[in-house]
Design a protein around this motif. Structure first.
Motif, PDB file in Angstrom:
ATOM      1  N   GLY A 148       2.303 -13.550   4.988  1.00  0.00           N
ATOM      2  CA  GLY A 148       1.251 -12.865   4.258  1.00  0.00           C
ATOM      3  C   GLY A 148       1.372 -13.098   2.770  1.00  0.00           C
ATOM      4  O   GLY A 148       2.096 -13.982   2.311  1.00  0.00           O
ATOM      5  N   LEU A 149       0.643 -12.285   2.030  1.00  0.00           N
ATOM      6  CA  LEU A 149       0.619 -12.361   0.573  1.00  0.00           C
ATOM      7  C   LEU A 149       1.407 -11.197   0.002  1.00  0.00           C
ATOM      8  O   LEU A 149       1.222 -10.053   0.426  1.00  0.00           O
ATOM      9  CB  LEU A 149      -0.823 -12.292   0.068  1.00  0.00           C
ATOM     10  N   LYS A 150       2.280 -11.479  -0.943  1.00  0.00           N
ATOM     11  CA  LYS A 150       3.056 -10.421  -1.606  1.00  0.00           C
ATOM     12  C   LYS A 150       2.328 -10.065  -2.906  1.00  0.00           C
ATOM     13  O   LYS A 150       2.052 -10.929  -3.729  1.00  0.00           O
ATOM     14  CB  LYS A 150       4.468 -10.906  -1.900  1.00  0.00           C
ATOM     15  N   LEU A 151       1.983  -8.791  -3.061  1.00  0.00           N
ATOM     16  CA  LEU A 151       1.298  -8.288  -4.250  1.00  0.00           C
ATOM     17  C   LEU A 151       2.245  -7.345  -4.968  1.00  0.00           C
ATOM     18  O   LEU A 151       2.813  -6.439  -4.361  1.00  0.00           O
ATOM     19  CB  LEU A 151       0.022  -7.536  -3.854  1.00  0.00           C
ATOM     20  N   GLY A 152       2.415  -7.575  -6.254  1.00  0.00           N
ATOM     21  CA  GLY A 152       3.275  -6.705  -7.043  1.00  0.00           C
ATOM     22  C   GLY A 152       2.784  -6.632  -8.467  1.00  0.00           C
ATOM     23  O   GLY A 152       1.735  -7.180  -8.821  1.00  0.00           O
ATOM     24  N   VAL A 153       3.549  -5.941  -9.297  1.00  0.00           N
ATOM     25  CA  VAL A 153       3.253  -5.866 -10.720  1.00  0.00           C
ATOM     26  C   VAL A 153       4.532  -6.189 -11.490  1.00  0.00           C
ATOM     27  O   VAL A 153       5.640  -6.023 -10.987  1.00  0.00           O
ATOM     28  CB  VAL A 153       2.728  -4.478 -11.147  1.00  0.00           C
ATOM     29  N   GLY A 187      -6.849  -9.512   9.835  1.00  0.00           N
ATOM     30  CA  GLY A 187      -5.752 -10.311  10.373  1.00  0.00           C
ATOM     31  C   GLY A 187      -4.799 -10.857   9.331  1.00  0.00           C
ATOM     32  O   GLY A 187      -3.961 -11.704   9.630  1.00  0.00           O
ATOM     33  N   VAL A 188      -4.896 -10.381   8.089  1.00  0.00           N
ATOM     34  CA  VAL A 188      -4.052 -10.862   6.995  1.00  0.00           C
ATOM     35  C   VAL A 188      -3.192  -9.715   6.474  1.00  0.00           C
ATOM     36  O   VAL A 188      -3.688  -8.613   6.258  1.00  0.00           O
ATOM     37  CB  VAL A 188      -4.914 -11.439   5.844  1.00  0.00           C
ATOM     38  N   LYS A 189      -1.911 -10.002   6.274  1.00  0.00           N
ATOM     39  CA  LYS A 189      -0.986  -8.993   5.762  1.00  0.00           C
ATOM     40  C   LYS A 189      -0.836  -9.113   4.248  1.00  0.00           C
ATOM     41  O   LYS A 189      -0.692 -10.217   3.715  1.00  0.00           O
ATOM     42  CB  LYS A 189       0.393  -9.161   6.397  1.00  0.00           C
ATOM     43  N   VAL A 190      -0.854  -7.967   3.582  1.00  0.00           N
ATOM     44  CA  VAL A 190      -0.516  -7.879   2.167  1.00  0.00           C
ATOM     45  C   VAL A 190       0.733  -7.010   2.091  1.00  0.00           C
ATOM     46  O   VAL A 190       0.745  -5.885   2.602  1.00  0.00           O
ATOM     47  CB  VAL A 190      -1.652  -7.264   1.324  1.00  0.00           C
ATOM     48  N   ILE A 191       1.779  -7.543   1.472  1.00  0.00           N
ATOM     49  CA  ILE A 191       3.059  -6.858   1.385  1.00  0.00           C
ATOM     50  C   ILE A 191       3.261  -6.393  -0.054  1.00  0.00           C
ATOM     51  O   ILE A 191       3.091  -7.171  -0.996  1.00  0.00           O
ATOM     52  CB  ILE A 191       4.208  -7.789   1.826  1.00  0.00           C
ATOM     53  N   VAL A 192       3.612  -5.117  -0.215  1.00  0.00           N
ATOM     54  CA  VAL A 192       3.825  -4.532  -1.537  1.00  0.00           C
ATOM     55  C   VAL A 192       5.173  -3.826  -1.526  1.00  0.00           C
ATOM     56  O   VAL A 192       5.444  -3.031  -0.616  1.00  0.00           O
ATOM     57  CB  VAL A 192       2.716  -3.507  -1.890  1.00  0.00           C
ATOM     58  N   GLN A 193       6.005  -4.094  -2.533  1.00  0.00           N
ATOM     59  CA  GLN A 193       7.250  -3.348  -2.642  1.00  0.00           C
ATOM     60  C   GLN A 193       6.901  -1.891  -2.927  1.00  0.00           C
ATOM     61  O   GLN A 193       6.012  -1.598  -3.723  1.00  0.00           O
ATOM     62  CB  GLN A 193       8.131  -3.902  -3.754  1.00  0.00           C
ATOM     63  N   LYS A 194       7.623  -0.993  -2.284  1.00  0.00           N
ATOM     64  CA  LYS A 194       7.285   0.434  -2.387  1.00  0.00           C
ATOM     65  C   LYS A 194       7.290   0.943  -3.830  1.00  0.00           C
ATOM     66  O   LYS A 194       6.484   1.792  -4.185  1.00  0.00           O
ATOM     67  CB  LYS A 194       8.213   1.256  -1.500  1.00  0.00           C
ATOM     68  N   ASN A 195       8.151   0.393  -4.690  1.00  0.00           N
ATOM     69  CA  ASN A 195       8.165   0.868  -6.081  1.00  0.00           C
ATOM     70  C   ASN A 195       6.955   0.382  -6.879  1.00  0.00           C
ATOM     71  O   ASN A 195       6.707   0.877  -7.978  1.00  0.00           O
ATOM     72  CB  ASN A 195       9.477   0.521  -6.787  1.00  0.00           C
ATOM     73  N   ASP A 196       6.163  -0.566  -6.357  1.00  0.00           N
ATOM     74  CA  ASP A 196       4.932  -1.014  -7.014  1.00  0.00           C
ATOM     75  C   ASP A 196       3.693  -0.288  -6.495  1.00  0.00           C
ATOM     76  O   ASP A 196       2.608  -0.435  -7.050  1.00  0.00           O
ATOM     77  CB  ASP A 196       4.736  -2.525  -6.825  1.00  0.00           C
ATOM     78  N   LEU A 197       3.847   0.493  -5.430  1.00  0.00           N
ATOM     79  CA  LEU A 197       2.687   1.135  -4.800  1.00  0.00           C
ATOM     80  C   LEU A 197       1.904   2.034  -5.750  1.00  0.00           C
ATOM     81  O   LEU A 197       0.679   2.062  -5.707  1.00  0.00           O
ATOM     82  CB  LEU A 197       3.106   1.937  -3.573  1.00  0.00           C
ATOM     83  N   GLU A 198       2.592   2.760  -6.619  1.00  0.00           N
ATOM     84  CA  GLU A 198       1.883   3.673  -7.523  1.00  0.00           C
ATOM     85  C   GLU A 198       0.917   2.930  -8.440  1.00  0.00           C
ATOM     86  O   GLU A 198      -0.077   3.485  -8.880  1.00  0.00           O
ATOM     87  CB  GLU A 198       2.873   4.490  -8.354  1.00  0.00           C
ATOM     88  N   PHE A 199       1.191   1.660  -8.721  1.00  0.00           N
ATOM     89  CA  PHE A 199       0.333   0.875  -9.616  1.00  0.00           C
ATOM     90  C   PHE A 199      -0.855   0.246  -8.889  1.00  0.00           C
ATOM     91  O   PHE A 199      -1.853  -0.097  -9.519  1.00  0.00           O
ATOM     92  CB  PHE A 199       1.137  -0.241 -10.289  1.00  0.00           C
ATOM     93  N   VAL A 200      -0.731   0.050  -7.569  1.00  0.00           N
ATOM     94  CA  VAL A 200      -1.775  -0.661  -6.829  1.00  0.00           C
ATOM     95  C   VAL A 200      -2.431   0.175  -5.733  1.00  0.00           C
ATOM     96  O   VAL A 200      -3.262  -0.336  -4.992  1.00  0.00           O
ATOM     97  CB  VAL A 200      -1.244  -1.990  -6.231  1.00  0.00           C
ATOM     98  N   ASP A 201      -2.083   1.456  -5.630  1.00  0.00           N
ATOM     99  CA  ASP A 201      -2.680   2.303  -4.598  1.00  0.00           C
ATOM    100  C   ASP A 201      -4.193   2.332  -4.753  1.00  0.00           C
ATOM    101  O   ASP A 201      -4.719   2.612  -5.827  1.00  0.00           O
ATOM    102  CB  ASP A 201      -2.114   3.723  -4.689  1.00  0.00           C
ATOM    103  N   GLY A 202      -4.895   2.000  -3.686  1.00  0.00           N
ATOM    104  CA  GLY A 202      -6.355   2.002  -3.704  1.00  0.00           C
ATOM    105  C   GLY A 202      -6.978   0.690  -4.135  1.00  0.00           C
ATOM    106  O   GLY A 202      -8.198   0.552  -4.145  1.00  0.00           O
ATOM    107  N   ILE A 203      -6.168  -0.296  -4.471  1.00  0.00           N
ATOM    108  CA  ILE A 203      -6.692  -1.576  -4.959  1.00  0.00           C
ATOM    109  C   ILE A 203      -7.416  -2.330  -3.851  1.00  0.00           C
ATOM    110  O   ILE A 203      -7.063  -2.226  -2.679  1.00  0.00           O
ATOM    111  CB  ILE A 203      -5.556  -2.446  -5.550  1.00  0.00           C
ATOM    112  N   GLN A 204      -8.447  -3.053  -4.247  1.00  0.00           N
ATOM    113  CA  GLN A 204      -9.111  -3.976  -3.341  1.00  0.00           C
ATOM    114  C   GLN A 204      -8.964  -5.362  -3.949  1.00  0.00           C
ATOM    115  O   GLN A 204      -9.326  -5.595  -5.103  1.00  0.00           O
ATOM    116  CB  GLN A 204     -10.592  -3.654  -3.172  1.00  0.00           C
ATOM    117  N   LEU A 205      -8.415  -6.271  -3.155  1.00  0.00           N
ATOM    118  CA  LEU A 205      -8.244  -7.652  -3.582  1.00  0.00           C
ATOM    119  C   LEU A 205      -9.436  -8.450  -3.088  1.00  0.00           C
ATOM    120  O   LEU A 205      -9.766  -8.424  -1.903  1.00  0.00           O
ATOM    121  CB  LEU A 205      -6.936  -8.202  -3.008  1.00  0.00           C
ATOM    122  N   ASP A 206     -10.101  -9.125  -4.014  1.00  0.00           N
ATOM    123  CA  ASP A 206     -11.276  -9.926  -3.699  1.00  0.00           C
ATOM    124  C   ASP A 206     -11.011 -11.362  -4.150  1.00  0.00           C
ATOM    125  O   ASP A 206     -10.107 -11.622  -4.935  1.00  0.00           O
ATOM    126  CB  ASP A 206     -12.498  -9.357  -4.431  1.00  0.00           C
TER     127      ASP A 206
END
Length: 107
Positions: free
Chosen positions: A25-30, A59-78
């Motif tokens: 999948g795709l790893k999303l972080g800040v 069918g696509v996974k986006v992986i976020v480290q838990k310590n980055d969740l507060e910055f990306v909660d609710g985000i929509q990737l387009d």
């Protein structure tokens, strides 16, 4: 906590993973960056860690480290094409401001 994808973003991620030949999948972080404080970091994910949260859509996974969740909660990737430019777009409801160059954001 949620992270979502548009169908266009999911297609692009799938295409990139197939071209790469591996990845789950795709790893999303800040990361700290720029004049506003934070910038998004995208990478391929080849494995999961205990500190990862997994979101799946189309069918696509986006992986976020838990310590980055507060910055990306609710985000929509387009993923958008505008003229000759194409890129991922981050629709983040947490953003309070961005820098002039569009490189970084504050929450």
């Amino acid at each position: 906590m949620s992270v979502s994808l548009t169908e266009s973003a999911a297609r692009q991620i799938t295409k990139q993973l197939q071209k790469r030949g591996k990845g789950i999948g795709l790893k999303l972080g800040v990361r700290k960056s720029g004049c506003s404080g934070y910038a998004y970091a995208l990478d391929y994910a080849d494995s999961l860690n205990e500190t990862d949260a997994v979101f799946e859509e189309f069918g696509v996974k986006v992986i976020v480290q838990k310590n980055d969740l507060e910055f990306v909660d609710g985000i929509q990737l387009d993923y958008r094409r505008e003229g000759i430019n194409e890129a991922f777009q981050f629709n983040n409801p947490n953003v309070k401001g961005t820098c002039g160059c569009g490189e970084s954001f504050s929450v």
